[in-house]
Design a protein around this motif. Structure first.
Motif, PDB file in Angstrom:
ATOM      1  N   SER A  76       0.841  -1.175   0.000  1.00 36.94           N
ATOM      2  CA  SER A  76       0.000   0.000   0.000  1.00 36.94           C
ATOM      3  C   SER A  76       0.884   1.235   0.000  1.00 36.94           C
ATOM      4  CB  SER A  76      -0.878   0.002   1.253  1.00 36.94           C
ATOM      5  OG  SER A  76      -1.172   1.328   1.627  1.00 36.94           O
ATOM      6  N   TYR A  77       0.626   2.183  -0.905  1.00 33.57           N
ATOM      7  CA  TYR A  77       1.518   3.341  -0.927  1.00 33.57           C
ATOM      8  C   TYR A  77       1.220   4.292   0.224  1.00 33.57           C
ATOM      9  CZ  TYR A  77      -1.482   7.136  -2.672  1.00 33.57           C
ATOM     10  OH  TYR A  77      -2.416   8.100  -2.786  1.00 33.57           O
ATOM     11  N   LEU A  78      -0.012   4.175   0.757  1.00 32.44           N
ATOM     12  CA  LEU A  78      -0.414   5.053   1.858  1.00 32.44           C
ATOM     13  C   LEU A  78       0.191   4.573   3.182  1.00 32.44           C
ATOM     14  CD1 LEU A  78      -2.188   7.495   1.457  1.00 32.44           C
ATOM     15  CD2 LEU A  78      -4.097   6.222   2.418  1.00 32.44           C
ATOM     16  N   PHE A  79       0.211   3.235   3.367  1.00 34.86           N
ATOM     17  CA  PHE A  79       0.667   2.692   4.640  1.00 34.86           C
ATOM     18  C   PHE A  79       2.087   2.151   4.552  1.00 34.86           C
ATOM     19  CE2 PHE A  79      -3.950   2.241   4.482  1.00 34.86           C
ATOM     20  CZ  PHE A  79      -4.306   2.950   5.611  1.00 34.86           C
ATOM     21  N   GLY A  80       2.598   1.983   3.317  1.00 30.62           N
ATOM     22  CA  GLY A  80       3.965   1.530   3.150  1.00 30.62           C
ATOM     23  C   GLY A  80       4.221   0.118   3.606  1.00 30.62           C
ATOM     24  N   ASP A 100      -5.478   4.371  -3.530  1.00 30.05           N
ATOM     25  CA  ASP A 100      -4.528   3.380  -3.039  1.00 30.05           C
ATOM     26  C   ASP A 100      -4.998   2.024  -3.566  1.00 30.05           C
ATOM     27  OD1 ASP A 100      -2.672   1.906  -1.738  1.00 30.05           O
ATOM     28  OD2 ASP A 100      -3.167   2.594   0.284  1.00 30.05           O
ATOM     29  N   TYR A 101      -4.684   1.756  -4.861  1.00 25.08           N
ATOM     30  CA  TYR A 101      -5.310   0.627  -5.544  1.00 25.08           C
ATOM     31  C   TYR A 101      -4.866  -0.730  -5.029  1.00 25.08           C
ATOM     32  CZ  TYR A 101      -7.531   3.742  -8.804  1.00 25.08           C
ATOM     33  OH  TYR A 101      -8.321   4.697  -9.349  1.00 25.08           O
ATOM     34  N   GLN A 102      -3.649  -0.800  -4.441  1.00 24.91           N
ATOM     35  CA  GLN A 102      -3.200  -2.083  -3.907  1.00 24.91           C
ATOM     36  C   GLN A 102      -4.165  -2.546  -2.822  1.00 24.91           C
ATOM     37  OE1 GLN A 102      -0.969   0.050  -5.221  1.00 24.91           O
ATOM     38  NE2 GLN A 102      -0.492  -1.553  -6.705  1.00 24.91           N
ATOM     39  N   VAL A 103      -4.535  -1.607  -1.933  1.00 26.41           N
ATOM     40  CA  VAL A 103      -5.453  -1.949  -0.852  1.00 26.41           C
ATOM     41  C   VAL A 103      -6.845  -2.244  -1.416  1.00 26.41           C
ATOM     42  CG1 VAL A 103      -6.564  -1.094   1.232  1.00 26.41           C
ATOM     43  CG2 VAL A 103      -4.155  -0.650   0.846  1.00 26.41           C
ATOM     44  N   VAL A 104      -7.282  -1.446  -2.409  1.00 32.61           N
ATOM     45  CA  VAL A 104      -8.596  -1.683  -3.014  1.00 32.61           C
ATOM     46  C   VAL A 104      -8.661  -3.097  -3.586  1.00 32.61           C
ATOM     47  CG1 VAL A 104     -10.174  -1.006  -4.848  1.00 32.61           C
ATOM     48  CG2 VAL A 104      -8.982   0.746  -3.550  1.00 32.61           C
ATOM     49  N   GLN A 105      -7.599  -3.490  -4.305  1.00 36.11           N
ATOM     50  CA  GLN A 105      -7.569  -4.827  -4.898  1.00 36.11           C
ATOM     51  C   GLN A 105      -7.589  -5.905  -3.829  1.00 36.11           C
ATOM     52  OE1 GLN A 105      -4.005  -4.521  -7.242  1.00 36.11           O
ATOM     53  NE2 GLN A 105      -5.142  -3.995  -9.099  1.00 36.11           N
ATOM     54  N   ALA A 106      -6.737  -5.757  -2.812  1.00 39.89           N
ATOM     55  CA  ALA A 106      -6.672  -6.772  -1.763  1.00 39.89           C
ATOM     56  C   ALA A 106      -8.014  -6.898  -1.048  1.00 39.89           C
ATOM     57  CB  ALA A 106      -5.567  -6.421  -0.767  1.00 39.89           C
ATOM     58  N   ALA A 107      -8.623  -5.749  -0.712  1.00 33.12           N
ATOM     59  CA  ALA A 107      -9.869  -5.768   0.057  1.00 33.12           C
ATOM     60  C   ALA A 107     -11.010  -6.373  -0.758  1.00 33.12           C
ATOM     61  CB  ALA A 107     -10.227  -4.356   0.507  1.00 33.12           C
ATOM     62  N   THR A 108     -11.154  -5.946  -2.031  1.00 36.26           N
ATOM     63  CA  THR A 108     -12.258  -6.471  -2.825  1.00 36.26           C
ATOM     64  C   THR A 108     -12.076  -7.968  -3.072  1.00 36.26           C
ATOM     65  OG1 THR A 108     -11.078  -5.486  -4.675  1.00 36.26           O
ATOM     66  CG2 THR A 108     -13.093  -4.427  -4.026  1.00 36.26           C
ATOM     67  N   PHE A 109     -10.831  -8.397  -3.291  1.00 39.81           N
ATOM     68  CA  PHE A 109     -10.576  -9.815  -3.509  1.00 39.81           C
ATOM     69  C   PHE A 109     -10.965 -10.628  -2.275  1.00 39.81           C
ATOM     70  CE2 PHE A 109      -7.778 -13.572  -3.797  1.00 39.81           C
ATOM     71  CZ  PHE A 109      -8.104 -14.001  -5.068  1.00 39.81           C
ATOM     72  N   LEU A 110     -10.551 -10.146  -1.117  1.00 39.93           N
ATOM     73  CA  LEU A 110     -10.858 -10.862   0.126  1.00 39.93           C
ATOM     74  C   LEU A 110     -12.366 -10.896   0.362  1.00 39.93           C
ATOM     75  CD1 LEU A 110      -9.427 -12.173   2.625  1.00 39.93           C
ATOM     76  CD2 LEU A 110      -9.909 -10.037   3.805  1.00 39.93           C
ATOM     77  N   ILE A 111     -13.042  -9.751   0.160  1.00 39.83           N
ATOM     78  CA  ILE A 111     -14.488  -9.690   0.380  1.00 39.83           C
ATOM     79  C   ILE A 111     -15.204 -10.653  -0.565  1.00 39.83           C
ATOM     80  CG2 ILE A 111     -16.510  -8.205   0.131  1.00 39.83           C
ATOM     81  CD1 ILE A 111     -14.818  -5.925   1.227  1.00 39.83           C
ATOM     82  N   ALA A 112     -14.783 -10.655  -1.833  1.00 36.78           N
ATOM     83  CA  ALA A 112     -15.411 -11.568  -2.797  1.00 36.78           C
ATOM     84  C   ALA A 112     -15.246 -13.018  -2.347  1.00 36.78           C
ATOM     85  CB  ALA A 112     -14.823 -11.360  -4.185  1.00 36.78           C
ATOM     86  N   GLY A 113     -14.055 -13.342  -1.854  1.00 33.63           N
ATOM     87  CA  GLY A 113     -13.804 -14.706  -1.390  1.00 33.63           C
ATOM     88  C   GLY A 113     -14.689 -15.080  -0.219  1.00 33.63           C
ATOM     89  N   ILE A 114     -14.820 -14.155   0.751  1.00 36.31           N
ATOM     90  CA  ILE A 114     -15.641 -14.432   1.929  1.00 36.31           C
ATOM     91  C   ILE A 114     -17.104 -14.620   1.528  1.00 36.31           C
ATOM     92  CG2 ILE A 114     -16.509 -13.445   4.066  1.00 36.31           C
ATOM     93  CD1 ILE A 114     -13.794 -12.071   4.393  1.00 36.31           C
ATOM     94  N   VAL A 115     -17.613 -13.704   0.684  1.00 31.59           N
ATOM     95  CA  VAL A 115     -19.001 -13.789   0.245  1.00 31.59           C
ATOM     96  C   VAL A 115     -19.247 -15.122  -0.461  1.00 31.59           C
ATOM     97  CG1 VAL A 115     -20.694 -12.819  -1.342  1.00 31.59           C
ATOM     98  CG2 VAL A 115     -19.322 -11.308   0.079  1.00 31.59           C
TER      99      VAL A 115
END
Lengths: 309, 294
Positions: free
Chosen positions: A80-84, A270-285
Motif C-alpha cells: 500500500s503506498y499510503l501505509f507503506g 490506493d489501488y493495492q489496498v482496493v484490490q486486496a480488500a475487494t478480492f478478500l471480500i469476494a472470497g468471503i461472500v
C-alpha cells in the motif's frame, strides 16, 4: 455429496479468477497512473522511468496480468503506498472489526426477525400481521446511512446514552450494529412470516392442533423448526448484502473496519489496498454462499443439490 | 323483512366502502410519485439555488426562519447558509434523473442479454450464469464504489457504475421468461417458417417480458436511488457542483448537535420516495409476476 462440494469449489475458483480479473481491468482502465500518484507532481523523468520499471508497468499488459494473477493466488497485492506495507496485511488487520460488527448485526437480525416473523406468520391477516408487514417495508426502505445519523441524533446527542462514533467498548458496538441489522431484520421477518404462514397450512400442524395443543405449542414446537430452513439459508446468502451495508455503516460511525478502509483507499487511489480488500471480500461472500447452499440441502432432506440424486 | 334488507344493504355498503378505501390507498404511491416528479421537474424553475453561494448571515437557521434576503427558509439553512428546501428540490431532480437513466441502461442491457441467453441456451447461457456469479461475488455497493471512485466524477460515471450491477435482475427475469416462451407453439411455427432469430426475439419473445420488466424496473429504481444517495453520502461519484440528497445528509452530519434539520429533512424526502416506489413495485409485481425464476 463430495462431488457436489468439489464441483462447487471449482466454480468458486472460477468466480475468484473472474473477480480478480474484473478488479484488474477496472484499475487499469481507470485514469491516473500509479507512478504519478506514488511520486507526486514534482518527480523527474528518470525517477518516473525507474519506478515504472520496478513496478513492472513497462511490460506488456498481458504479462502484467499474468504476474498479477500469480501474486493474487498468494494473496499478494503489493505494498500500500499510503501505509507503506503489504496491502493484504493492512486489510486483514481491519477484518476483525468488520466481522464483529457483522456478527452482532446478524444476531440481532435473526433474533428480532424470527420473533416478528412468528408473530405475523402465526396469525396471517390479523392487525399484528399488517403492522409487522408494513414496518418491514419501511425498514427496508430507509437509507442505512440516514438511519445511522438519526440514531446518533437520538441516542448519542439528545439522550446521551451511547457514543456516536469509534470502537472499543460494547457500547460503541450498539448503534452501528443496530443500524446495520435493521434492513436485515426486515428481510428475516418477511421470510419467516411467509415460511411460517406456509407451514401452518401443513397437515401435521392440523394434527398437532387436533391433539389439543395450544396455539403457542403448535407454533414454537412444530411450526418453528421447519420454518427455520429458509432463515438459515438467507443468513448465508445475505452475507454480501451485509458486507455492502457495513461499508456504509462503518463510514457513518467511524468504525475501523474493512468498509471504511475501502472507501478511504478508493478516495486516495490506493489501488493495492482496493484490490486486496475487494478480492478478500469476494472470497468471503463466495464461501458463505457455498456453505449456505450445502447447509440448506443437509437441513431439508427433500432438497438435493443437482448432481447428487 | 325491510329491517333485514336494510341490514344486508348496510353491510354491502360498508364492504363497498372498505373496498373503495383500499383502492384509494393503493393509489397513494401514484400521487406521491407524481408529486415528486412535479417538484423535481418544476421546482428548480421556481426556486433559485446556487450550490457554491455562501451567506454567512444565514448560517444554521431553523426551519421557518427568515433569510437576510427576506425570503423564508421553510426547511432551514445549512452550515454555509444555503437553503435546505432548495437542496431537497434540486436533489430530487438529481436522484430521479440518475435513477431513470440507470434503470433505462440496465433494462436495455439486461433484457438483451437475458432474452438471448434464455432463447439460445447453450454457451451464451453458460457465460451469462458464470458472469452473474462473478459480479454477485462483490456486494453491489462495493463494486459501484470501486468503479465510481476510479474515474473522474461525473453523472455518466455514476450511471455506468450503478448499471454494472443493476442489469443482473433484468437479465435473470427476462431469461426465465424467454426460457418458457421459446417452447411455445408460435415460436416453433416462426422458426419452422424460417423467421430470422433476431425477429423471433424482438417480435415473439421480448413483448412477453414487458410486464415483469416494468414491475422490476420500479423496484430497481428504488434501489438505484438509494445506492446513488449512499455513494454521494460517501463523497464518491457525483461532482461537487451537483446537488444530491446523500451529499446534503453527509454535510449535515457535522452540525447534528446544533442543526438536526440539515440531515433529517432530506432523509425523510428520500425515505418517503423509496417507500412509495416499493409499495408501487410490490403492487406491479403482484399483478405482472416476476417471470418464472424465483
Amino acid at each position: 455429496m463430495i462431488r457436489v462440494v468439489v464441483k462447487r469449489l471449482l466454480i468458486g475458483v472460477l468466480v475468484m479468477w473472474g473477480a480478480a480479473s474484473l478488479i484488474f481491468v477496472i484499475v487499469r482502465v481507470a485514469p491516473g497512473d500509479p507512478v504519478s500518484i506514488l511520486l507526486g507532481p514534482d518527480a523527474g523523468q528518470d525517477q518516473i522511468d525507474q519506478l515504472t520499471a520496478s513496478l513492472g508497468l513497462d511490460r506488456p499488459m498481458f504479462a502484467q496480468y499474468l504476474s498479477y494473477l500469480g501474486h493474487a493466488v498468494r494473496f499478494d497485492f503489493g505494498d500500500s503506498y499510503l501505509f507503506g506495507r503489504p496491502a493484504m496485511a493492512e486489510v486483514l488487520e481491519r477484518l476483525p472489526a468488520t466481522a464483529e460488527l457483522m456478527l452482532a448485526s446478524t444476531l440481532i437480525a435473526v433474533v428480532v426477525g424470527l420473533a416478528l416473523g412468528l408473530l405475523a406468520g402465526g396469525r396471517p391477516g390479523t392487525a399484528v400481521d399488517r403492522v409487522v408487514s408494513a414496518s418491514t417495508i419501511a425498514l427496508q426502505s430507509f437509507p442505512t446511512f440516514w438511519v445511522g445519523i438519526m440514531l446518533i441524533l437520538i441516542f448519542a446527542l439528545a439522550l446521551r446514552l451511547l457514543p456516536s462514533a469509534g470502537s472499543g467498548t460494547p457500547a460503541h458496538l450498539v448503534l452501528p450494529a443496530v443500524t446495520l441489522a435493521l434492513p436485515f431484520t426486515a428481510i428475516v421477518a418477511r421470510l419467516t412470516r411467509t415460511s411460517v404462514a406456509d407451514t401452518m397450512r401443513e397437515p401435521y400442524i392440523q394434527t398437532a392442533r387436533s391433539k389439543g395443543l395450544t396455539e403457542r405449542q403448535v407454533l414454537l414446537g412444530h411450526a418453528l423448526r421447519n420454518s427455520l430452513i429458509p432463515v438459515v439459508t438467507i443468513v448465508g446468502l445475505h452475507m454480501g448484502g451485509l458486507m455492502g451495508g457495513a461499508v456504509i455503516v462503518e463510514n457513518v460511525f467511524a468504525w475501523p473496519g474493512l468498509g471504511s478502509l475501502v472507501v478511504d483507499s478508493v478516495s486516495n487511489r490506493d489501488y493495492q489496498v482496493v484490490q486486496a480488500a475487494t478480492f478478500l471480500i469476494a472470497g468471503i461472500v463466495m464461501l458463505f454462499n457455498l456453505v449456505a447452499d450445502l447447509v440448506y440441502s443437509q437441513l431439508d432432506p427433500r432438497i438435493r443439490l443437482e448432481g447428487t440424486s | 323483512m325491510s329491517v333485514l334488507v336494510d341490514a344486508r344493504s348496510g353491510q354491502q355498503v360498508a364492504a363497498r366502502r372498505a373496498h373503495a378505501t383500499r383502492r384509494w390507498l393503493g393509489r397513494i404511491p401514484y400521487v406521491v410519485l407524481a408529486l415528486y416528479a412535479v417538484i423535481g421537474g418544476v421546482g428548480p424553475l421556481l426556486i433559485d439555488y446556487d450550490p457554491v453561494h455562501v451567506s454567512l448571515d444565514d448560517r444554521l437557521l431553523r426551519p421557518g426562519s427568515h433569510l437576510s434576503t427576506g425570503a423564508t427558509a421553510w426547511f432551514g439553512t445549512d452550515g454555509v447558509g444555503r437553503d435546505v428546501l432548495a437542496q431537497v428540490v434540486y436533489g430530487a431532480r438529481t436522484s430521479v434523473l440518475i435513477g431513470v437513466c440507470t434503470v433505462a441502461v440496465s433494462c436495455l442491457v439486461g433484457v438483451a442479454i437475458g432474452t438471448v441467453a434464455g432463447y439460445f441456451r447453450g454457451w451464451p447461457d453458460m457465460v451469462l450464469a458464470r458472469g452473474i456469479d462473478i459480479l454477485l461475488a462483490f456486494p453491489a455497493i462495493l463494486l459501484t464504489i470501486v468503479i465510481a471512485g476510479a474515474f473522474e466524477r461525473s453523472v455518466l460515471v455514476v450511471v455506468v457504475a450503478l448499471s454494472a450491477t443493476a442489469w443482473i435482475s433484468f437479465a435473470r427475469v427476462t431469461r426465465s421468461v424467454a426460457l418458457s416462451i421459446r417452447e411455445r407453439a408460435w415460436v416453433d411455427a416462426a422458426r419452422v417458417l424460417g423467421v430470422r432469430p433476431v425477429s423471433i426475439l424482438l417480435r415473439h419473445i421480448v413483448p412477453f417480458t414487458a410486464g415483469p420488466v416494468v414491475a422490476l424496473a420500479t423496484l430497481e429504481f428504488a434501489l438505484v436511488v438509494l445506492a446513488e444517495a449512499g455513494l454521494s453520502f460517501l463523497g464518491i461519484g457525483l461532482p461537487n457542483s451537483a446537488v444530491s440528497w446523500g451529499q446534503t445528509i453527509a454535510n449535515g452530519k457535522q452540525y447534528l448537535e446544533s442543526a438536526w434539520w440539515i440531515s433529517a429533512l432530506p432523509g425523510i424526502a428520500l425515505s418517503l420516495l423509496i417507500i412509495n416506489i416499493g409499495i408501487l413495485g410490490d403492487q406491479l409485481t403482484a399483478r405482472y409476476g416476476r417471470g418464472h425464476l424465483r
